[in-house]
Scaffold this motif. Sequence first.
Motif, PDB file in Angstrom:
ATOM      1  N   PRO A 175      41.870  22.930  37.427  1.00 59.31           N
ATOM      2  CA  PRO A 175      42.963  22.120  37.308  1.00 59.31           C
ATOM      3  C   PRO A 175      44.425  23.078  37.312  1.00 59.31           C
ATOM      4  CG  PRO A 175      41.916  22.443  35.149  1.00 59.31           C
ATOM      5  CD  PRO A 175      41.079  23.130  36.192  1.00 59.31           C
ATOM      6  N   LYS A 176      45.326  22.471  37.809  1.00 67.80           N
ATOM      7  CA  LYS A 176      46.719  23.215  38.248  1.00 67.80           C
ATOM      8  C   LYS A 176      47.378  23.362  36.640  1.00 67.80           C
ATOM      9  CE  LYS A 176      47.930  21.651  42.923  1.00 67.80           C
ATOM     10  NZ  LYS A 176      48.973  21.113  43.798  1.00 67.80           N
ATOM     11  N   GLU A 177      47.003  22.590  35.814  1.00 67.73           N
ATOM     12  CA  GLU A 177      47.894  22.535  34.585  1.00 67.73           C
ATOM     13  C   GLU A 177      47.170  23.827  33.721  1.00 67.73           C
ATOM     14  OE1 GLU A 177      44.999  19.045  34.341  1.00 67.73           O
ATOM     15  OE2 GLU A 177      46.403  19.959  36.004  1.00 67.73           O
ATOM     16  N   LYS A 178      46.006  24.305  34.102  1.00 68.56           N
ATOM     17  CA  LYS A 178      45.305  25.356  33.243  1.00 68.56           C
ATOM     18  C   LYS A 178      46.315  26.527  33.111  1.00 68.56           C
ATOM     19  CE  LYS A 178      43.283  28.098  36.936  1.00 68.56           C
ATOM     20  NZ  LYS A 178      44.263  27.340  37.793  1.00 68.56           N
ATOM     21  N   LEU A 179      46.126  27.375  32.055  1.00 68.38           N
ATOM     22  CA  LEU A 179      46.843  28.638  31.687  1.00 68.38           C
ATOM     23  C   LEU A 179      45.903  29.776  32.430  1.00 68.38           C
ATOM     24  CD1 LEU A 179      47.682  28.055  28.079  1.00 68.38           C
ATOM     25  CD2 LEU A 179      49.125  27.760  30.051  1.00 68.38           C
ATOM     26  N   THR A 180      46.627  30.496  33.036  1.00 66.87           N
ATOM     27  CA  THR A 180      45.768  31.730  33.713  1.00 66.87           C
ATOM     28  C   THR A 180      46.316  33.041  33.112  1.00 66.87           C
ATOM     29  OG1 THR A 180      45.593  30.633  35.700  1.00 66.87           O
ATOM     30  CG2 THR A 180      45.234  32.897  35.839  1.00 66.87           C
ATOM     31  N   TRP A 181      45.387  34.050  32.700  1.00 69.58           N
ATOM     32  CA  TRP A 181      45.770  35.107  32.134  1.00 69.58           C
ATOM     33  C   TRP A 181      44.971  36.106  32.969  1.00 69.58           C
ATOM     34  CZ3 TRP A 181      43.651  33.550  26.709  1.00 69.58           C
ATOM     35  CH2 TRP A 181      44.248  32.393  26.231  1.00 69.58           C
ATOM     36  N   LEU A 182      45.889  37.127  33.556  1.00 71.40           N
ATOM     37  CA  LEU A 182      45.481  38.065  34.543  1.00 71.40           C
ATOM     38  C   LEU A 182      45.767  39.567  33.737  1.00 71.40           C
ATOM     39  CD1 LEU A 182      46.287  38.332  38.195  1.00 71.40           C
ATOM     40  CD2 LEU A 182      46.235  40.266  36.945  1.00 71.40           C
ATOM     41  N   PHE A 183      44.537  40.206  33.781  1.00 67.36           N
ATOM     42  CA  PHE A 183      44.391  41.584  33.150  1.00 67.36           C
ATOM     43  C   PHE A 183      44.174  42.574  34.259  1.00 67.36           C
ATOM     44  CE2 PHE A 183      44.578  38.907  29.708  1.00 67.36           C
ATOM     45  CZ  PHE A 183      44.972  39.716  28.625  1.00 67.36           C
ATOM     46  N   SER A 184      45.010  43.739  34.674  1.00 70.85           N
ATOM     47  CA  SER A 184      44.849  44.702  35.447  1.00 70.85           C
ATOM     48  C   SER A 184      45.092  46.053  35.145  1.00 70.85           C
ATOM     49  CB  SER A 184      45.249  44.073  36.755  1.00 70.85           C
ATOM     50  OG  SER A 184      45.016  44.853  37.958  1.00 70.85           O
ATOM     51  N   ALA A 185      44.396  47.146  35.857  1.00 74.21           N
ATOM     52  CA  ALA A 185      44.925  48.190  35.453  1.00 74.21           C
ATOM     53  C   ALA A 185      46.207  48.495  36.580  1.00 74.21           C
ATOM     54  CB  ALA A 185      43.799  49.445  35.774  1.00 74.21           C
ATOM     55  N   THR A 186      46.020  48.118  37.713  1.00 78.88           N
ATOM     56  CA  THR A 186      47.274  48.368  38.699  1.00 78.88           C
ATOM     57  C   THR A 186      47.694  47.110  39.373  1.00 78.88           C
ATOM     58  OG1 THR A 186      45.557  48.558  40.310  1.00 78.88           O
ATOM     59  CG2 THR A 186      46.264  50.803  39.176  1.00 78.88           C
ATOM     60  N   MET A 187      48.739  47.035  39.839  1.00 78.75           N
ATOM     61  CA  MET A 187      49.232  45.917  40.690  1.00 78.75           C
ATOM     62  C   MET A 187      49.391  45.960  42.322  1.00 78.75           C
ATOM     63  SD  MET A 187      50.178  42.865  40.202  1.00 78.75           S
ATOM     64  CE  MET A 187      50.790  42.176  38.729  1.00 78.75           C
ATOM     65  N   PRO A 188      48.270  45.875  43.185  1.00 75.67           N
ATOM     66  CA  PRO A 188      48.523  46.171  44.389  1.00 75.67           C
ATOM     67  C   PRO A 188      48.890  44.725  44.798  1.00 75.67           C
ATOM     68  CG  PRO A 188      46.094  45.791  43.727  1.00 75.67           C
ATOM     69  CD  PRO A 188      46.858  45.999  42.354  1.00 75.67           C
ATOM     70  N   LYS A 189      49.033  44.745  46.204  1.00 78.22           N
ATOM     71  CA  LYS A 189      49.781  43.457  46.952  1.00 78.22           C
ATOM     72  C   LYS A 189      48.811  42.336  46.684  1.00 78.22           C
ATOM     73  CE  LYS A 189      52.114  46.077  50.349  1.00 78.22           C
ATOM     74  NZ  LYS A 189      52.207  46.290  52.048  1.00 78.22           N
TER      75      LYS A 189
END
Length: 584
Positions: A175-189
Amino acid sequence: MTKFEALGLDKPLLDAISDLGFESPSEVQEKSIPVLLEKETDLVALAQTGTGKTAAFGFPMIQKIQEESRTTQGLILSPTRELCLQITNELKLYSKYVKGLNVVAIYGGASITEQARQIKRGAQIVVATPGRMKDMIGRRMVDISKIDYCVLDEADEMLNMGFFEDIKDILSNTPKEKLTWLFSATMPKEVATIAKKFMHNPVEITVGSKNAGASTVQHEYYVVGGRDRYAALKRLADANPGIFSVVFCRTKRDTQRVAEKLIEDGYNAGALHGDLSQNQRDLVMNSFRKKQVQMLVATDVAARGIDVDDITHVINYQLPDEIETYTHRSGRTGRAGKSGISMVIITRSELRKIKAIEKKIQQDFLSKQIPDGIEICEIQLYHLANKIKETKINKEIDDYLPAINDVLEGIDRDELIKKIVSVEFTQFYNYYSKSKDLNSQDSGNERGISKGDIPSDGSVRYFINVGERDGYDWMSLKDFLRDTLKLEKEDIYNVDTKDTFSFFNSDAQLTELILQTFTEFKIDGRFINVEVSKSPGGSGGGRGGKKRRGKKGGGYRGGNKSYKGAGKKGGYGKKGGKKKQGFY
């Protein structure tokens, strides 16, 4: 109020934290948990591997989930089976006092029908690899159309592994209204693209600097000729008693070849690459976790998801094509606040790549030299002497002592010690005593000082009789020496901690101060002795700039007898077989 209580966590979670023995939250936990508990927001968190990210998103998700409902409310995507299972196990430990909460792992290589059955029973949280999750969505075995929370863990690794389209397809079923939590060591494109497409005004948290390497990892490079790469790898292992490392190669073929050569040469090694079956992979990883395999040779893809806290060294047998990949490699060591070393073996033509990596990780590399044979012999001799000293006596020997004494009658103490040490040392010495210098002649380093002399300038190498068994690593020993001698941080360099002894360098003008300070020097009644080493140049490059000075690390040799399959795909050496060129 405990530090975890201050973050806003409920009692069931605090009780689980108490059981696990956690005392203080890590930086990423301290920054993430309050935000995720207090706000209904998307989140992008940039932090190195080994910094406690699972708890950073796991605690808030568990606290927010409605455990009385059997609907799947949380989805966590991770790049590999190993990481998927690890996250699942950790979430189960965190939620042990939350009744009715079920966490199910979905990954390839296991029964898809059994995983579907577990979800059907009621799984509020699903942890999945992208490939298997997409497959199950296609078969309508899982419903993620009502989830409230979605976590993309190790997002950059998932995208590097080619899961970009899979992740987009999976997220399109949420669903579009969900919350998304993104965890990453680097931030490539690609990660930025995912964040832009599927997240709305995310809060951004950065632990350290973007794309920077962990501060607990020391980075070193060694310049050798192209044909000497494998010989250099062996010397770095032999110069570091107690090594527990991951050796990175670029291709599956090189990975298998290097692992097989290490096994043949008597090291406890194993291969980890994409041509292994899941069963072979599990066998090698289990042996690595138990430290039966002490040099794990791996490709970047196969090594993703390895989460072992005690890795002492990462050795880059070949540099990766992408700089971000180096960040992930070096992040396998120096975890959970411990120190680690990332070594790079390069040829002169690759020197420019070091500059590019330094700029990306915002840390300087130390230019080091491959130790010569005499230095390795010295290290191994001290190691053997200390091992004999620390060996527990087997009382079963008592019955045989009269006969043994008869055999050894007439040998005085000094001669007996020499003979005992020579049993294991002679073969090792014969191998290394006439070995050539592997360092590229134009690598920019000078050898330290001639054997037996203390120069009036340049660099001096010292031996000190404390090491890892006394609670020191290269960082804490450097601090101890600096504080004891009242010197600047840059005055002590090339600090190498072994099991029961260590080495360090200083400039020659400090020699008198150092030797005088450590004359009759005691800590808790124990003498701390410092002597000038017989290999004064060390491996740190003599008079190289202090910016490029620091510690190198340690090696352990295993037998070359192997389990069934050693020297084949995924094989690994078994300790205790025929010894080659070394001792234990």
